[in-house]
Motif scaffolding. Sequence first.
Motif, PDB file in Angstrom:
ATOM      1  N   ALA A 127       0.858  -1.191   0.000  1.00 62.02           N
ATOM      2  CA  ALA A 127       0.000   0.000   0.000  1.00 62.02           C
ATOM      3  C   ALA A 127       0.887   1.232   0.000  1.00 62.02           C
ATOM      4  N   TYR A 128       0.412   2.280  -0.681  1.00 69.67           N
ATOM      5  CA  TYR A 128       1.174   3.519  -0.690  1.00 69.67           C
ATOM      6  C   TYR A 128       1.138   4.221   0.667  1.00 69.67           C
ATOM      7  N   TRP A 129       0.018   4.101   1.356  1.00 71.33           N
ATOM      8  CA  TRP A 129      -0.116   4.821   2.621  1.00 71.33           C
ATOM      9  C   TRP A 129      -0.843   3.971   3.637  1.00 71.33           C
ATOM     10  N   VAL A 130      -0.307   3.948   4.829  1.00 75.72           N
ATOM     11  CA  VAL A 130      -0.991   3.375   5.990  1.00 75.72           C
ATOM     12  C   VAL A 130      -0.823   4.384   7.129  1.00 75.72           C
ATOM     13  N   TRP A 131      -1.763   4.380   8.057  1.00 75.53           N
ATOM     14  CA  TRP A 131      -1.665   5.332   9.163  1.00 75.53           C
ATOM     15  C   TRP A 131      -0.705   4.790  10.213  1.00 75.53           C
ATOM     16  N   ASP A 132       0.512   4.615   9.753  1.00 78.28           N
ATOM     17  CA  ASP A 132       1.613   4.139  10.577  1.00 78.28           C
ATOM     18  C   ASP A 132       2.132   5.287  11.443  1.00 78.28           C
ATOM     19  N   ALA A 133       2.713   4.970  12.601  1.00 81.33           N
ATOM     20  CA  ALA A 133       3.189   6.010  13.515  1.00 81.33           C
ATOM     21  C   ALA A 133       4.232   6.899  12.856  1.00 81.33           C
ATOM     22  N   ARG A 134       5.180   6.314  12.138  1.00 80.01           N
ATOM     23  CA  ARG A 134       6.223   7.111  11.513  1.00 80.01           C
ATOM     24  C   ARG A 134       5.647   7.987  10.410  1.00 80.01           C
ATOM     25  N   LEU A 135       4.807   7.422   9.543  1.00 79.21           N
ATOM     26  CA  LEU A 135       4.238   8.189   8.445  1.00 79.21           C
ATOM     27  C   LEU A 135       3.336   9.312   8.957  1.00 79.21           C
ATOM     28  N   THR A 136       2.521   9.002   9.948  1.00 83.61           N
ATOM     29  CA  THR A 136       1.597  10.003  10.471  1.00 83.61           C
ATOM     30  C   THR A 136       2.330  11.156  11.140  1.00 83.61           C
ATOM     31  N   SER A 137       3.332  10.848  11.945  1.00 79.02           N
ATOM     32  CA  SER A 137       4.075  11.920  12.618  1.00 79.02           C
ATOM     33  C   SER A 137       4.892  12.735  11.617  1.00 79.02           C
ATOM     34  N   GLU A 138       5.383  12.112  10.547  1.00 80.27           N
ATOM     35  CA  GLU A 138       6.086  12.857   9.492  1.00 80.27           C
ATOM     36  C   GLU A 138       5.122  13.783   8.744  1.00 80.27           C
ATOM     37  N   LEU A 139       3.888  13.325   8.536  1.00 78.20           N
ATOM     38  CA  LEU A 139       2.867  14.173   7.909  1.00 78.20           C
ATOM     39  C   LEU A 139       2.547  15.375   8.799  1.00 78.20           C
ATOM     40  N   ILE A 140       2.469  15.149  10.106  1.00 78.01           N
ATOM     41  CA  ILE A 140       2.246  16.262  11.035  1.00 78.01           C
ATOM     42  C   ILE A 140       3.396  17.259  10.947  1.00 78.01           C
ATOM     43  N   LEU A 141       4.612  16.746  10.777  1.00 76.35           N
ATOM     44  CA  LEU A 141       5.772  17.628  10.617  1.00 76.35           C
ATOM     45  C   LEU A 141       5.615  18.521   9.391  1.00 76.35           C
ATOM     46  N   LEU A 142       5.106  17.957   8.303  1.00 73.98           N
ATOM     47  CA  LEU A 142       4.863  18.755   7.100  1.00 73.98           C
ATOM     48  C   LEU A 142       3.833  19.849   7.383  1.00 73.98           C
ATOM     49  N   PHE A 143       2.783  19.516   8.140  1.00 77.95           N
ATOM     50  CA  PHE A 143       1.773  20.518   8.493  1.00 77.95           C
ATOM     51  C   PHE A 143       2.381  21.630   9.351  1.00 77.95           C
ATOM     52  N   LEU A 144       3.304  21.283  10.236  1.00 77.30           N
ATOM     53  CA  LEU A 144       3.958  22.301  11.056  1.00 77.30           C
ATOM     54  C   LEU A 144       4.783  23.253  10.194  1.00 77.30           C
ATOM     55  N   TYR A 145       5.521  22.684   9.251  1.00 75.35           N
ATOM     56  CA  TYR A 145       6.267  23.536   8.315  1.00 75.35           C
ATOM     57  C   TYR A 145       5.308  24.455   7.553  1.00 75.35           C
ATOM     58  N   ALA A 146       4.206  23.882   7.075  1.00 75.36           N
ATOM     59  CA  ALA A 146       3.229  24.674   6.324  1.00 75.36           C
ATOM     60  C   ALA A 146       2.633  25.777   7.200  1.00 75.36           C
ATOM     61  N   GLY A 147       2.440  25.479   8.478  1.00 78.48           N
ATOM     62  CA  GLY A 147       1.917  26.486   9.395  1.00 78.48           C
ATOM     63  C   GLY A 147       2.869  27.656   9.559  1.00 78.48           C
ATOM     64  N   VAL A 148       4.154  27.362   9.689  1.00 73.79           N
ATOM     65  CA  VAL A 148       5.152  28.433   9.804  1.00 73.79           C
ATOM     66  C   VAL A 148       5.179  29.278   8.537  1.00 73.79           C
ATOM     67  N   ILE A 149       5.174  28.615   7.373  1.00 80.06           N
ATOM     68  CA  ILE A 149       5.174  29.344   6.102  1.00 80.06           C
ATOM     69  C   ILE A 149       3.925  30.208   5.978  1.00 80.06           C
ATOM     70  N   GLY A 150       2.776  29.642   6.333  1.00 75.96           N
ATOM     71  CA  GLY A 150       1.526  30.377   6.237  1.00 75.96           C
ATOM     72  C   GLY A 150       1.479  31.579   7.165  1.00 75.96           C
ATOM     73  N   LEU A 151       1.942  31.411   8.403  1.00 78.31           N
ATOM     74  CA  LEU A 151       1.963  32.533   9.346  1.00 78.31           C
ATOM     75  C   LEU A 151       2.863  33.651   8.843  1.00 78.31           C
ATOM     76  N   ASN A 152       4.023  33.282   8.310  1.00 82.76           N
ATOM     77  CA  ASN A 152       4.952  34.299   7.827  1.00 82.76           C
ATOM     78  C   ASN A 152       4.357  35.101   6.675  1.00 82.76           C
ATOM     79  N   GLN A 153       3.563  34.452   5.843  1.00 81.36           N
ATOM     80  CA  GLN A 153       2.954  35.147   4.717  1.00 81.36           C
ATOM     81  C   GLN A 153       1.696  35.909   5.111  1.00 81.36           C
TER      82      GLN A 153
END
Length: 247
Positions: free
Chosen positions: A121-147
Amino acid sequence: MWTWFHRLASPPTFYRLADRFAPWFGIAATGLLAYGIVGGLFFAPADYQQSDAFRIIYIHVPAAALSLSIYMLMASAALVAVIWRIKLAECVLVSAAPIGASFTALALVTGMLWGKPMWGAYWVWDARLTSELILLFLYAGVIGLNQAIEDPRAAARACGLLALIGVINVPIVHYSVEWWNSLHQGSTILKMGKPSMNADMAQPLYACLLGVYFFMGYVLLRRTQNELLLRERGTAWVKERLESSNV
């Protein structure tokens, strides 16, 4: 010691040092990545279990390592920016976020491509994958706030607070395969003791890892320079810099 620190934090001093070191970072990154990618994709032996599918590690593992390292750098800059209000730290913070987001997205995409033949499967709600996705959202949040915030100092402060709150996710990403029952394999390279790979496989991977850190350094220096020019565009040193470059 503090005199040296404040001199380095001076925008014109940092700009000159970045101009001096950035080309060397770029040269080192090009050489190491060329050796690592060519060696890993074409000359390293196939894995006895994963066959040639394992070769995606030469992109996935460096991208995943950078996704965590850049966030830690961003959080460190945020701490300095929030406490001491140093402008250079604010510029490093907002300049690092898009770089970290790019490497995090690359780690997720390559991980999905690797997961399909390995897990089915391309995606499973695995602990590593899910926490890495949250990391991407955090980066996006910083970028969004700055803009979203017009005042750059206020934007950097908001970004810094979010970066400091989100840093708790970094150890969760790193240790998720040990703390929870995870489909993601454990560390084979970035661990204490002898790596679980032979030298013909490991050496190109080490080159790729070191290469992406030099690449990140090069891009971060250049992006921080641009951010400084934008913020300091009304100062004498920027005007002198622009006049000398137009001669």
